[in-house]
Design an enzyme around this catalytic site. Structure first.
Site, PDB file in Angstrom:
ATOM      1  N   HIS A   1       0.796  -1.229   0.000  1.00 44.48           N
ATOM      2  CA  HIS A   1       0.000   0.000   0.000  1.00 44.48           C
ATOM      3  C   HIS A   1       0.826   1.276   0.000  1.00 44.48           C
ATOM      4  O   HIS A   1       0.274   2.373  -0.129  1.00 44.48           O
ATOM      5  CB  HIS A   1      -0.948   0.035   1.202  1.00 44.48           C
ATOM      6  CG  HIS A   1      -0.262   0.410   2.468  1.00 44.48           C
ATOM      7  ND1 HIS A   1       0.335  -0.504   3.270  1.00 44.48           N
ATOM      8  CD2 HIS A   1      -0.043   1.622   3.040  1.00 44.48           C
ATOM      9  CE1 HIS A   1       0.886   0.106   4.294  1.00 44.48           C
ATOM     10  NE2 HIS A   1       0.677   1.399   4.183  1.00 44.48           N
TER      11      HIS A   1
HETATM   12  C1  UD1 Z   1      -1.937   5.505   5.374  1.00 38.85           C
HETATM   13  C2  UD1 Z   1      -0.620   6.031   5.930  1.00 38.85           C
HETATM   14  C3  UD1 Z   1       0.382   4.907   6.052  1.00 38.85           C
HETATM   15  C4  UD1 Z   1      -0.227   3.730   6.821  1.00 38.85           C
HETATM   16  C5  UD1 Z   1      -1.514   3.308   6.116  1.00 38.85           C
HETATM   17  C6  UD1 Z   1      -2.199   2.119   6.785  1.00 38.85           C
HETATM   18  C7  UD1 Z   1      -0.095   8.375   5.390  1.00 38.85           C
HETATM   19  C8  UD1 Z   1       0.695   9.277   4.536  1.00 38.85           C
HETATM   20  N1  UD1 Z   1      -0.053   7.075   5.064  1.00 38.85           N
HETATM   21  O1  UD1 Z   1      -1.704   5.101   4.052  1.00 38.85           O
HETATM   22  O2  UD1 Z   1       1.522   5.374   6.735  1.00 38.85           O
HETATM   23  O3  UD1 Z   1       0.691   2.666   6.862  1.00 38.85           O
HETATM   24  O4  UD1 Z   1      -2.415   4.409   6.116  1.00 38.85           O
HETATM   25  O5  UD1 Z   1      -3.234   1.594   6.005  1.00 38.85           O
HETATM   26  O6  UD1 Z   1      -0.736   8.814   6.302  1.00 38.85           O
HETATM   27  N2  UD1 Z   1      -8.866   4.893   0.821  1.00 38.85           N
HETATM   28  C9  UD1 Z   1     -10.099   4.289   0.747  1.00 38.85           C
HETATM   29  N3  UD1 Z   1     -10.771   4.032   1.895  1.00 38.85           N
HETATM   30  C10 UD1 Z   1     -10.263   4.330   3.114  1.00 38.85           C
HETATM   31  C11 UD1 Z   1      -9.014   4.966   3.182  1.00 38.85           C
HETATM   32  C12 UD1 Z   1      -8.324   5.233   2.045  1.00 38.85           C
HETATM   33  O7  UD1 Z   1     -10.608   3.991  -0.314  1.00 38.85           O
HETATM   34  O8  UD1 Z   1     -10.921   4.039   4.109  1.00 38.85           O
HETATM   35  C13 UD1 Z   1      -8.110   5.144  -0.412  1.00 38.85           C
HETATM   36  C14 UD1 Z   1      -8.341   6.504  -0.990  1.00 38.85           C
HETATM   37  O9  UD1 Z   1      -8.395   6.362  -2.373  1.00 38.85           O
HETATM   38  C15 UD1 Z   1      -7.101   7.266  -0.604  1.00 38.85           C
HETATM   39  C16 UD1 Z   1      -6.033   6.175  -0.595  1.00 38.85           C
HETATM   40  O10 UD1 Z   1      -6.742   4.998  -0.166  1.00 38.85           O
HETATM   41  O11 UD1 Z   1      -6.821   8.314  -1.462  1.00 38.85           O
HETATM   42  C17 UD1 Z   1      -4.899   6.427   0.331  1.00 38.85           C
HETATM   43  O12 UD1 Z   1      -5.347   6.623   1.661  1.00 38.85           O
HETATM   44  P1  UD1 Z   1      -4.449   7.458   2.689  1.00 38.85           P
HETATM   45  O13 UD1 Z   1      -5.132   7.547   3.967  1.00 38.85           O
HETATM   46  O14 UD1 Z   1      -3.966   8.707   2.060  1.00 38.85           O
HETATM   47  O15 UD1 Z   1      -3.143   6.597   2.825  1.00 38.85           O
HETATM   48  P2  UD1 Z   1      -2.899   5.053   3.005  1.00 38.85           P
HETATM   49  O16 UD1 Z   1      -2.371   4.547   1.724  1.00 38.85           O
HETATM   50  O17 UD1 Z   1      -4.057   4.362   3.620  1.00 38.85           O
END
Ligand code: UD1
Length: 356
Positions: free
Chosen positions: A202
């Site tokens: 991820h």
């Molecule tokens: C985040 C953390 C990472 C952690 C991870 C655990 C940051 C920069 N990154 O990464 O350190 O290890 O969480 O999972 O804070 N999305 C969904 N549903 C959700 C959440 C996210 O669809 O419930 C999708 C969205 O398209 C979003 C993308 O995932 O844009 C990324 O989510 P984001 O919270 O930015 O970062 P993670 O990759 O989850």
């Protein structure tokens, strides 16, 4: 006395579950959920399963760029802090939620504690690395999981308020391991103990970089073993965007599934032959569960696991991923660098001495 925990992403719910239970008897607690993770599978299921009290505030920030997420969180957390006036704010790990909570508290001169302080991957292209550094440098209490993390802080001249407490994720893992054995996840997925690999991806460096993601997909398609891949929505989106999703899905030996709950995933890890991951938390959990880990990153915050011979760093290099998946066998005796499940107690003792 009020202690406020700011959480927002999956690994933080786990860390917060361990600590809030320990603090419950002595302090009033407020939980603020930024809403960074909002899917049921990434958020609510953890609160239910780990019996974390429902968040007092959900800020509903959701997805967006790093700047958008941190900016929105900062404004909303500040409002809550002004209203609730906690004595101490706790932030966890290295996500955008962590750094937003840290900045909001420190700008209001509220005492700030960082759980899982001092980790460094020495890779500033990771958004998490900037979050780690900024959070540590504005924290009053730095709860370090390992000696390496204490040393990392000393190298950056951070020495006040630094405590070696052990790792809170290990506390909860040791507590929940037996309970997780009741999960029927292996039967549900048609898996046999020690006859499959677990894969998770991820990190932005892997998902948002077409070449890296292609290289990982190519490697997975080449590996001739049963694999389970609980897929993060970020990764699913990227695979579809780059046109790799169908190829992976059509590879019979790879089971692509929705993200699992904590207990199901714990059982899945515990019975895996090996784990391939770019997650920080999973590297450590694999070690504690004595499952060899192949890390899809060039660097790690858990150098001691690599030094012990239980983790190998392969980045997104196709040839290395395939070779190490076939050949890597742990060689070293394990050192107990993460504590024996007493981290939450140690953290509470520090908090008691500071707040009382
Ligand atoms: C985040 C953390 C990472 C952690 C991870 C655990 C940051 C920069 N990154 O990464 O350190 O290890 O969480 O999972 O804070 N999305 C969904 N549903 C959700 C959440 C996210 O669809 O419930 C999708 C969205 O398209 C979003 C993308 O995932 O844009 C990324 O989510 P984001 O919270 O930015 O970062 P993670 O990759 O989850």
């Amino acid at each position: 006395m009020i202690i406020m925990s700011v959480v927002g992403a999956r690994p933080q719910f786990v860390k917060c579950a361990a600590l809030t239970e320990e603090l419950r008897r002595s302090y009033d607690q407020i939980i603020v959920h930024t809403g960074q993770h909002y899917d049921y599978n990434l958020s609510e299921v953890f609160f239910e399963e780990l019996h974390i009290p429902k968040p007092d505030y959900n800020l509903g920030v959701g997805s967006g760029t790093n700047g958008y997420q941190i900016g929105q969180m900062l404004m909303s957390i500040e409002n809550v802090l002004i209203k609730e006036k906690p004595e101490l704010v706790l932030v966890y790990g290295d996500t955008n939620t962590t750094v937003a909570g840290a900045l909001a508290a420190s700008k209001l001169h509220i005492q700030l504690g960082h759980v899982e302080a001092g980790l460094r991957y020495l890779d500033r292209s990771m958004p998490e690395e900037i979050n780690r550094i900024l959070t540590d440098h504005c924290s009053d209490l730095l709860f370090c999981p390992t000696k390496t993390s204490v040393n990392n802080l000393h190298k950056e001249s951070v020495s006040q308020g630094v405590y070696l407490t052990g790792d809170v994720m290990v506390d909860i893992l040791l507590r929940q391991k037996k309970i997780a054995e009741k999960s029927n996840v292996l039967e549900a997925l048609g898996l046999k103990s020690k006859q499959y690999l677990v894969v998770t991806v991820h990190r932005a460096g892997n998902t948002d970089n077409r070449e890296n993601l292609k290289s990982i997909v190519d490697a997975l398609c080449q590996i001739d073993q049963t694999m389970v891949f609980p897929i993060h929505p970020r990764t699913e989106g990227a695979l579809k965007r780059y046109g790799f999703y169908r190829r992976l899905k059509e590879t019979n030996k790879i089971k692509i599934i929705k993200p699992l709950s904590y207990l199901d995933f714990l059982k899945l890890m515990n019975h895996a032959q090996k784990i391939l991951t770019d997650s920080g938390g999973i590297q450590k959990e694999a070690y504690v569960l004595k499952v060899p880990c192949i890390t899809l990153l060039e660097t790690t915050g858990w150098d001691e696991i690599v030094e012990d011979g239980w983790n190998v760093l392969v980045g997104a290099n196709k040839a290395k991923i395939v070779k190490m998946t076939q050949e890597f066998e742990p060689r070293g005796k394990q050192r107990e660098d993460f504590g024996k499940g007493e981290a939450c107690k140690n953290i509470k003792n520090v908090i008691d001495s500071v707040l009382k």
